[in-house]
Scaffold this motif. Sequence first.
Motif, PDB file in Angstrom:
ATOM      1  N   VAL A 244       0.930  -1.219  -0.182  1.00  0.00           N
ATOM      2  CA  VAL A 244       0.040  -0.106   0.006  1.00  0.00           C
ATOM      3  C   VAL A 244       0.906   1.239  -0.010  1.00  0.00           C
ATOM      4  O   VAL A 244       0.385   2.206  -0.273  1.00  0.00           O
ATOM      5  CB  VAL A 244      -1.170   0.120   1.096  1.00  0.00           C
ATOM      6  CG1 VAL A 244      -1.923  -1.043   1.055  1.00  0.00           C
ATOM      7  CG2 VAL A 244      -0.396   0.011   2.397  1.00  0.00           C
ATOM      8  N   PHE A 245       1.951   1.181   0.370  1.00  0.00           N
ATOM      9  CA  PHE A 245       2.968   2.125   0.244  1.00  0.00           C
ATOM     10  C   PHE A 245       4.361   1.482   0.436  1.00  0.00           C
ATOM     11  O   PHE A 245       4.869   0.897   1.180  1.00  0.00           O
ATOM     12  CB  PHE A 245       2.895   3.433   1.120  1.00  0.00           C
ATOM     13  CG  PHE A 245       3.938   4.334   0.820  1.00  0.00           C
ATOM     14  CD1 PHE A 245       3.553   5.378  -0.219  1.00  0.00           C
ATOM     15  CD2 PHE A 245       5.185   4.672   1.393  1.00  0.00           C
ATOM     16  CE1 PHE A 245       4.426   6.462  -0.416  1.00  0.00           C
ATOM     17  CE2 PHE A 245       5.963   5.537   1.076  1.00  0.00           C
ATOM     18  CZ  PHE A 245       5.635   6.450   0.132  1.00  0.00           C
ATOM     19  N   ILE A 252      16.231   2.599   1.495  1.00  0.00           N
ATOM     20  CA  ILE A 252      15.045   3.691   1.215  1.00  0.00           C
ATOM     21  C   ILE A 252      15.239   4.352  -0.104  1.00  0.00           C
ATOM     22  O   ILE A 252      16.179   4.386  -0.806  1.00  0.00           O
ATOM     23  CB  ILE A 252      15.151   4.643   2.212  1.00  0.00           C
ATOM     24  CG1 ILE A 252      13.799   5.431   2.365  1.00  0.00           C
ATOM     25  CG2 ILE A 252      16.393   5.550   2.301  1.00  0.00           C
ATOM     26  CD1 ILE A 252      13.501   6.299   3.720  1.00  0.00           C
ATOM     27  N   LYS A 253      14.232   4.559  -0.731  1.00  0.00           N
ATOM     28  CA  LYS A 253      14.192   5.271  -2.100  1.00  0.00           C
ATOM     29  C   LYS A 253      14.438   6.603  -2.074  1.00  0.00           C
ATOM     30  O   LYS A 253      14.262   7.155  -0.989  1.00  0.00           O
ATOM     31  CB  LYS A 253      12.745   5.040  -2.861  1.00  0.00           C
ATOM     32  CG  LYS A 253      12.083   3.697  -3.045  1.00  0.00           C
ATOM     33  CD  LYS A 253      10.878   3.708  -3.463  1.00  0.00           C
ATOM     34  CE  LYS A 253      10.182   2.564  -3.900  1.00  0.00           C
ATOM     35  NZ  LYS A 253      10.789   1.737  -4.918  1.00  0.00           N
ATOM     36  N   PRO A 254      14.894   7.252  -2.928  1.00  0.00           N
ATOM     37  CA  PRO A 254      15.012   8.701  -3.122  1.00  0.00           C
ATOM     38  C   PRO A 254      13.604   9.205  -3.115  1.00  0.00           C
ATOM     39  O   PRO A 254      12.779   8.658  -3.486  1.00  0.00           O
ATOM     40  CB  PRO A 254      15.790   9.057  -4.625  1.00  0.00           C
ATOM     41  CG  PRO A 254      15.729   7.547  -5.087  1.00  0.00           C
ATOM     42  CD  PRO A 254      15.617   6.505  -4.202  1.00  0.00           C
ATOM     43  N   MET A 258       9.781   7.721  -4.621  1.00  0.00           N
ATOM     44  CA  MET A 258       8.724   7.646  -3.570  1.00  0.00           C
ATOM     45  C   MET A 258       7.285   8.164  -3.918  1.00  0.00           C
ATOM     46  O   MET A 258       6.150   7.456  -3.565  1.00  0.00           O
ATOM     47  CB  MET A 258       9.087   7.890  -2.347  1.00  0.00           C
ATOM     48  CG  MET A 258       9.020   6.750  -1.249  1.00  0.00           C
ATOM     49  SD  MET A 258       9.184   7.643   0.563  1.00  0.00           S
ATOM     50  CE  MET A 258      11.184   7.429   0.451  1.00  0.00           C
ATOM     51  N   GLU A 259       7.390   8.928  -4.613  1.00  0.00           N
ATOM     52  CA  GLU A 259       6.178   9.881  -5.139  1.00  0.00           C
ATOM     53  C   GLU A 259       4.800   9.003  -5.551  1.00  0.00           C
ATOM     54  O   GLU A 259       4.003   9.392  -5.037  1.00  0.00           O
ATOM     55  CB  GLU A 259       6.562  11.057  -6.082  1.00  0.00           C
ATOM     56  CG  GLU A 259       7.098  12.344  -5.404  1.00  0.00           C
ATOM     57  CD  GLU A 259       7.248  13.288  -6.537  1.00  0.00           C
ATOM     58  OE1 GLU A 259       6.626  13.405  -7.421  1.00  0.00           O
ATOM     59  OE2 GLU A 259       8.098  14.140  -6.125  1.00  0.00           O
ATOM     60  N   PRO A 260       5.199   8.084  -6.530  1.00  0.00           N
ATOM     61  CA  PRO A 260       4.104   7.284  -7.091  1.00  0.00           C
ATOM     62  C   PRO A 260       3.793   6.069  -6.196  1.00  0.00           C
ATOM     63  O   PRO A 260       2.950   5.369  -6.701  1.00  0.00           O
ATOM     64  CB  PRO A 260       4.481   6.972  -8.428  1.00  0.00           C
ATOM     65  CG  PRO A 260       5.806   6.871  -8.335  1.00  0.00           C
ATOM     66  CD  PRO A 260       6.480   7.849  -7.395  1.00  0.00           C
ATOM     67  N   MET A 261       4.488   5.902  -5.075  1.00  0.00           N
ATOM     68  CA  MET A 261       4.331   4.538  -4.332  1.00  0.00           C
ATOM     69  C   MET A 261       3.178   4.143  -3.693  1.00  0.00           C
ATOM     70  O   MET A 261       3.108   3.050  -3.291  1.00  0.00           O
ATOM     71  CB  MET A 261       5.626   4.395  -3.473  1.00  0.00           C
ATOM     72  CG  MET A 261       6.979   4.169  -4.376  1.00  0.00           C
ATOM     73  SD  MET A 261       6.660   2.540  -5.477  1.00  0.00           S
ATOM     74  CE  MET A 261       7.304   3.416  -6.877  1.00  0.00           C
TER      75      MET A 261
END
Length: 473
Positions: A244-245, A252-254, A258-261
């Motif tokens: 769900v996220f 960790i992602k930059p 992460m924006e569309p996650m």
Amino acid sequence: MIDIGFGMADGADLLVVPVLADRVLATDSDLVPDLDSLSAFLDVKDFSGKKGQNLFVATPGGVTNEALLVGLGSEVDLESIRRAAGSTARSISKYGTVATLLHDVGLDGAAGAVLIGSQLGLYEFNEYRSEPKTHNLQSLVLVGDGDPADLAESAAVARGVVLARDLTNRPAADKSPEALAEIASSLHEAVVVTVFDEHEIAEKGFGGLAGVNAGADRPARMVVMEYRPDGATATVAFVGKGIVFDSGGLSIKPAAGMEPMKTDMAGAAVVMAAVRAIAEAGLRVNVIGITPLTENLSGGSALKPGDVVRIYNGKTMEILNTDAEGRIVLADGLSLATEMGADLIVDIATLTGTAKAALGTDIGALFTTNEDAGERVLAAAQSAGEKFWELPLDTDYRSLFESDIADMKNTGGRWGGAIIAALILAEFVDDTPWVHLDVAGPARAEKTEHYITKGASGFGVRTLFSVAASFED
Ligand code: MN
Ligand code: MN
């Protein structure tokens, strides 16, 4: 969603008329008496019937006062009808009632294609807008006396795609695993749902799902949906990635990544939506839908690189990159599907950026251990209007994810990431025919085009529905 059914053009505000290349009317419906008079407009205006061309014309005294000529180009198939219907739906959305002949082009299934293209093209995600984006279009009349039952299946599919888009577009904060499990539980009266909570997940040994969930506050859920209609003999299982996220966890992602996650649960949404559509349509095939649901965060108990989890089928996996979490939870889901038994397992997941890099935003990657199963799914996708391309499940790459301390690692280096992910998943399906769909590209649309609207696409619902339909007796 708007009302779509068969009927007469009388009383409509507008008539949609399909035109082929070189200004040939694509329809010769005798239900619209003044159709021939439209030919006059074809000659005088700058309109050739080229694909994508639209021309509004006044037709005072005709069956409607206005008509919209829609160019289809020289070759018409169901997908070009869906696409034309999607674009057309947005351009006619200021009218209240529109009559259309777009389905009357001599193709089996064209009415359903117009329905799906129109409903999906009009899609808006309004849950968080103070001022919903609305349109006036209430009713689309397919001119003719077709059987309403012919549209029921397409209507179920369209509602399914809308559900998948809604769930996938929803912010992560408002779709906890628990909330999604509740939605799954009330999909349809013919779908029996079992939800394993965090305690049962631990007890039963879904160690991958428990591991990924360890860094999150909101507990995981493993959802099993079962649709078993009378008289069905074949069984197909769908497994959908439900992150769900995805922050990446400790790996960790930059920020931009992460924006569309919030959309990393698109696979689970597609499985839920497909199961509901199949039940609504009453397909005579047993369907199992499995969605491991969790978010991937970096709390104090999060999985650490080097940790080992034990998957439901007993195999152990050393986690070296916590951002490769989809395969970890899918391993549990696939193991469960294999144990439950199916003639075919299909999983669908926004799994790897590599699949998107290879095939772009329109085409999903397909992998399979079974040639017949792969061909069946490719044919189903083709008929549904979704594009997949098969990539090799080359076992020489297995050595890339050998672990020094466990049965496997969860990563295999930089190159061929989509293939490595698929090979890892293959460790959890035994000999069951299995197809893996990596939809990291097409699950999200960067722009609105024909019936695809910007944001979550619901890509895969139509394919899974068609796969189930292919197993009907
Ligand atoms: Mn990830
Ligand atoms: Mn992910």
